[in-house]
Design a protein around this motif. Sequence first.
Motif: not given
Length: 589
Positions: A59-65, A198-202, A223-237
């Motif tokens: 609903v709120i469209q943000s796992s970081s939030a 950097i953008i703090q949003s997967s 694309a496959f490994p980039i997607i995997m890395g995006q899931n790790i990057g979202t933890c920064v927030t």
Amino acid sequence: MDFFSILTLLGGLALFLYGMQVMGDGLAKVSGGKLEKILENLTSSKLKAVLLGLAVTAVIQSSSATTVMVVGFVNSGIMKLTQAVGIIMGANIGTTVTAWILSLAGIESSNFFISLLKPSSFAPILALIGIVLLMFTKSSRKKDIGVILVGFAVLMFGMETMSGAVKPLADVPEFTNLLLAFSNPIAGVLAGTILTAIIQSSSASVGILQALCVTGAVPYSAAFPIIMGQNIGTCVTALLSAIGANKNAKRAAMIHLYFNMLGTVIFLGVFYLLNSVVHFSFMDSMATPAAIAVTHSIFNVTATLIWLPFSNVLVKLACLTIRDSAEDVEAAKEDQEFMILESRFLEKPAFAVEQGRTAARRMAEDSGKSLKTAFGLLHQYDDEGAKKIDKLEGKVDRYEDELGTYLVQLNNKDLSENDSHSVSIMLHCIGDFERISDHAVNIKESAEELHEKNLSFSPVAKAELRVVTAAVNDIVETAFHVFDAQDTTKAVEIEALEELIDELTKEMKRRHINRLRSGECTIEMGFILSDLITSMERIADHCSNIGVCVTQVRENLYDTHSHLNALKNEDSDDFEKCLEKVRQEYLLP
């Protein structure tokens, strides 16, 4: 690409990120803090936690939030670490919804109805509806819905602009060679992690990857490994949010990191092991927006299925990483109460208002308890009761300080009309709660003086005091109800009781003077009685302030004197009936 194409790309990216931010904020505001309240009241069921985390994030469209909220819940003691695990897992699945919506941009069909599913087809309609709601409606809720629709349209327009700007890159050899370099799993994971950090949003980084896929130059192997890395990057927030939090909150952020890191290692290990044996043919084909959404979803669902039965392992791992030192002591129960005023909740103002209401309600309850205990001491003094009043007074003072600061910060946020009214009422009323508590201390001191000097009121004076204290208890309870329920219909009862208490105290003073003249009372007792009467009159005045404040804010009135004059004169029938009723109820002996 020429210079203007690069500007177009950056402009599209800016619109995309802004649209996502606006849409997410609008969705959070429309929810009115209800979603976060559901999370707060979570049960210990792991599956329910996952489903709630998924639903709220969708609903709120943000796992970081969502994860930042969880860190706040754990830090304030509202939620246990074991409950937080399931929500974090569900949030990771919920964030894939955005990728599925964005993947609709890749729809190609001559069929009219299928073409309508393409965001570029329906986004302008949503934008038009949104602008109409923003410009021509007065309802704050409808305006918030308008913000959501406009935000979504801006997001999709940004996505289309980015896709159009990067299409020429398909013919640039340097670009395709760069993407092929990311076919190396380590390089791809690092790229995805850095971009998302950097953008703090997967959701946003996945959207950027989907836009690049429109060029037809992004191989699935990259694309496959980039997607995997995006899931790790979202933890920064969440990790940044945990700075300055208690150890359990830091552990919640670490659980998020471990879940994604270990999930990525396991998923990549199994996938590339199978690929070395089977040689997946799709690895050399070009990725599509839909393929990105599918991969993103499969990873998060699979990681959740793997780790959910072993969620306690993640908790233990986080506890091993962040250990309790010997000097660590748990926050006292009293300190824990104030931790509901978490600064992290300010990022979701609607929920922060709910937390403020809870704190204000507790403050009012403590003031009421203090007053009732003080009245009890007048009739039967005991040291425990006196100590209880001093302790409650300390809590109420602390609430005024911390809640006042919190509400001032909250008042600077973008609030709905209803929430703005609530914050205004709380800011005005917490001072009255604190003063009622102060007067309870004054009454306690009078009781102490009677006890220490072995003095006692006459039986008649005691009976009179019981009547007045009962009326004061009644007005305090009524005022607190008006504040809590924001029920303006009861405001006339407060004013009637306030008028009655003035009448009763005047009559008590007159009777006391008569007893003094006849030698039935002493001047010293008169001073104590005068202090008590003054405190009760002031308490009634503060209750009147609370009733007037709620009514003025809710009904957009500004002049207090005009409001009270209208209440007692223009609506005199209701006021007189109410006054006569309480006069009959509280008769002096």
